[in-house]
Design a protein around this motif. Structure first.
Motif, PDB file in Angstrom:
ATOM      1  N   PHE A   9     118.735  63.382  11.503  1.00 45.02           N
ATOM      2  CA  PHE A   9     117.423  63.081  10.937  1.00 45.02           C
ATOM      3  C   PHE A   9     117.490  61.798  10.111  1.00 45.02           C
ATOM      4  O   PHE A   9     116.647  60.925  10.235  1.00 45.02           O
ATOM      5  CB  PHE A   9     117.001  64.271  10.071  1.00 45.02           C
ATOM      6  CG  PHE A   9     115.740  64.067   9.314  1.00 45.02           C
ATOM      7  CD1 PHE A   9     114.526  64.228   9.931  1.00 45.02           C
ATOM      8  CD2 PHE A   9     115.785  63.721   7.981  1.00 45.02           C
ATOM      9  CE1 PHE A   9     113.361  64.051   9.223  1.00 45.02           C
ATOM     10  CE2 PHE A   9     114.632  63.538   7.273  1.00 45.02           C
ATOM     11  CZ  PHE A   9     113.409  63.701   7.898  1.00 45.02           C
ATOM     12  N   SER A  10     118.505  61.665   9.308  1.00 40.56           N
ATOM     13  CA  SER A  10     118.652  60.486   8.461  1.00 40.56           C
ATOM     14  C   SER A  10     118.895  59.229   9.290  1.00 40.56           C
ATOM     15  O   SER A  10     118.457  58.146   8.927  1.00 40.56           O
ATOM     16  CB  SER A  10     119.816  60.674   7.495  1.00 40.56           C
ATOM     17  OG  SER A  10     119.567  61.775   6.668  1.00 40.56           O
ATOM     18  N   ILE A  11     119.603  59.377  10.393  1.00 42.94           N
ATOM     19  CA  ILE A  11     119.923  58.239  11.244  1.00 42.94           C
ATOM     20  C   ILE A  11     118.679  57.647  11.880  1.00 42.94           C
ATOM     21  O   ILE A  11     118.492  56.443  11.924  1.00 42.94           O
ATOM     22  CB  ILE A  11     120.910  58.670  12.354  1.00 42.94           C
ATOM     23  CG1 ILE A  11     122.252  59.025  11.750  1.00 42.94           C
ATOM     24  CG2 ILE A  11     121.059  57.594  13.409  1.00 42.94           C
ATOM     25  CD1 ILE A  11     123.195  59.692  12.717  1.00 42.94           C
ATOM     26  N   LEU A  12     117.826  58.487  12.385  1.00 45.73           N
ATOM     27  CA  LEU A  12     116.720  58.019  13.215  1.00 45.73           C
ATOM     28  C   LEU A  12     115.621  57.303  12.467  1.00 45.73           C
ATOM     29  O   LEU A  12     114.949  56.462  13.036  1.00 45.73           O
ATOM     30  CB  LEU A  12     116.101  59.194  13.962  1.00 45.73           C
ATOM     31  CG  LEU A  12     116.932  59.711  15.099  1.00 45.73           C
ATOM     32  CD1 LEU A  12     116.231  60.881  15.746  1.00 45.73           C
ATOM     33  CD2 LEU A  12     117.194  58.636  16.107  1.00 45.73           C
ATOM     34  N   THR A  51     122.829  59.306  21.815  1.00 48.17           N
ATOM     35  CA  THR A  51     124.092  59.474  22.520  1.00 48.17           C
ATOM     36  C   THR A  51     125.215  58.876  21.693  1.00 48.17           C
ATOM     37  O   THR A  51     125.003  57.974  20.881  1.00 48.17           O
ATOM     38  CB  THR A  51     124.064  58.793  23.904  1.00 48.17           C
ATOM     39  OG1 THR A  51     123.777  57.406  23.729  1.00 48.17           O
ATOM     40  CG2 THR A  51     123.032  59.421  24.811  1.00 48.17           C
ATOM     41  N   GLY A  52     126.392  59.394  21.913  1.00 45.02           N
ATOM     42  CA  GLY A  52     127.557  58.876  21.219  1.00 45.02           C
ATOM     43  C   GLY A  52     128.827  59.516  21.740  1.00 45.02           C
ATOM     44  O   GLY A  52     128.802  60.385  22.612  1.00 45.02           O
ATOM     45  N   GLN A 154     112.661  50.808  18.355  1.00 43.48           N
ATOM     46  CA  GLN A 154     113.868  50.292  17.714  1.00 43.48           C
ATOM     47  C   GLN A 154     115.074  50.984  18.306  1.00 43.48           C
ATOM     48  O   GLN A 154     114.994  52.139  18.711  1.00 43.48           O
ATOM     49  CB  GLN A 154     113.860  50.560  16.208  1.00 43.48           C
ATOM     50  CG  GLN A 154     112.758  49.906  15.441  1.00 43.48           C
ATOM     51  CD  GLN A 154     112.805  50.286  13.964  1.00 43.48           C
ATOM     52  OE1 GLN A 154     113.403  51.284  13.581  1.00 43.48           O
ATOM     53  NE2 GLN A 154     112.183  49.473  13.130  1.00 43.48           N
ATOM     54  N   THR A 155     116.192  50.295  18.327  1.00 45.33           N
ATOM     55  CA  THR A 155     117.466  50.926  18.652  1.00 45.33           C
ATOM     56  C   THR A 155     118.182  51.140  17.337  1.00 45.33           C
ATOM     57  O   THR A 155     118.355  50.201  16.548  1.00 45.33           O
ATOM     58  CB  THR A 155     118.307  50.047  19.586  1.00 45.33           C
ATOM     59  OG1 THR A 155     117.589  49.878  20.807  1.00 45.33           O
ATOM     60  CG2 THR A 155     119.656  50.691  19.876  1.00 45.33           C
ATOM     61  N   LEU A 161     126.433  57.376  16.810  1.00 46.12           N
ATOM     62  CA  LEU A 161     125.281  57.789  17.612  1.00 46.12           C
ATOM     63  C   LEU A 161     124.328  56.619  17.761  1.00 46.12           C
ATOM     64  O   LEU A 161     124.104  55.858  16.827  1.00 46.12           O
ATOM     65  CB  LEU A 161     124.533  58.956  16.961  1.00 46.12           C
ATOM     66  CG  LEU A 161     125.241  60.296  16.926  1.00 46.12           C
ATOM     67  CD1 LEU A 161     124.400  61.310  16.164  1.00 46.12           C
ATOM     68  CD2 LEU A 161     125.511  60.798  18.325  1.00 46.12           C
ATOM     69  N   GLU A 162     123.756  56.476  18.946  1.00 45.43           N
ATOM     70  CA  GLU A 162     122.773  55.430  19.192  1.00 45.43           C
ATOM     71  C   GLU A 162     121.542  56.063  19.818  1.00 45.43           C
ATOM     72  O   GLU A 162     121.648  56.934  20.673  1.00 45.43           O
ATOM     73  CB  GLU A 162     123.342  54.371  20.130  1.00 45.43           C
ATOM     74  CG  GLU A 162     122.397  53.208  20.350  1.00 45.43           C
ATOM     75  CD  GLU A 162     123.035  52.096  21.129  1.00 45.43           C
ATOM     76  OE1 GLU A 162     122.518  51.811  22.221  1.00 45.43           O
ATOM     77  OE2 GLU A 162     124.033  51.528  20.658  1.00 45.43           O
ATOM     78  N   SER A 163     120.383  55.606  19.379  1.00 42.54           N
ATOM     79  CA  SER A 163     119.134  56.144  19.909  1.00 42.54           C
ATOM     80  C   SER A 163     118.111  55.033  20.031  1.00 42.54           C
ATOM     81  O   SER A 163     117.982  54.189  19.143  1.00 42.54           O
ATOM     82  CB  SER A 163     118.587  57.231  18.981  1.00 42.54           C
ATOM     83  OG  SER A 163     117.371  57.729  19.489  1.00 42.54           O
ATOM     84  N   ASP A 164     117.413  55.027  21.154  1.00 43.62           N
ATOM     85  CA  ASP A 164     116.260  54.155  21.305  1.00 43.62           C
ATOM     86  C   ASP A 164     115.064  54.943  20.792  1.00 43.62           C
ATOM     87  O   ASP A 164     114.616  55.892  21.420  1.00 43.62           O
ATOM     88  CB  ASP A 164     116.049  53.753  22.765  1.00 43.62           C
ATOM     89  CG  ASP A 164     117.148  52.820  23.255  1.00 43.62           C
ATOM     90  OD1 ASP A 164     117.626  52.009  22.449  1.00 43.62           O
ATOM     91  OD2 ASP A 164     117.523  52.907  24.431  1.00 43.62           O
TER      92      ASP A 164
END
Length: 173
Positions: A9-12, A51-52, A154-155, A161-164
């Protein structure tokens, strides 16, 4: 799993979270409309996958984020052109992993988590602003006298972890 969900949650979220509607037939962005004034946040949603790599394995975490309990607004001023977000909202994050689904809610500060006060400009249907010291853009998919819908893409990458992120944010006055 709960710690993973909170971390995810914090990442996105730095500015946006929300998914776009693939049906663009209703999109209207009238560039003659003055956006200065107070806009109330009335909608925010996003879905996608992060994904990661973990222990040599690729992991995929499908997620959905919905905003609710909106008590947030954005003020657009002119001369100087400033965008000033304020208030709070609740974000509900649902993450799925290995057959398990975890849902977490968190109250967030709209100003600190999504955007900070910054300058803004519009060119066509693109709103440009600053967030976390970086220039960001949002597509204005709908703009009427009383409604503005922003599509933010945004990416995001953090801790492997990476998310578009594709976020749809609805503002009304």
């Amino acid at each position: 799993m709960k710690k993973l969900s909170i971390l995810f949650f914090s990442i996105l979220f730095v500015f946006a979270s929300c998914s776009s509607d693939d049906d663009n037939t209703e999109n209207q962005a009238d560039s003659t409309i003055d956006i200065t004034g107070i806009w109330e946040l009335t909608g925010m949603e996003s879905e996608g996958e992060a994904t990661g790599e973990f222990n040599g394995q690729t992991i995929t975490l499908p997620y959905e984020i919905l905003g609710k309990d909106f008590d947030a607004q954005v003020v657009f001023t002119e001369d100087p052109n400033e965008m000033i977000p304020s208030g709070t909202l609740t974000l509900e994050l649902t993450v799925s992993f290995m057959g398990f689904t975890e849902t977490t809610e968190e109250i967030v500060d709209f100003n600190n988590e999504f955007a900070t006060a910054s300058s803004w400009s519009i060119d066509g249907n693109i709103l440009t602003y600053e967030s976390e010291g970086e220039i960001q853009t949002a597509e204005i998919t709908t703009l009427t006298q009383n409604k503005m819908v922003l599509l933010v893409e945004q990416t995001r990458a953090m801790m492997g972890l990476e998310s578009d992120v594709i976020a749809e944010i609805t503002l009304e006055r």
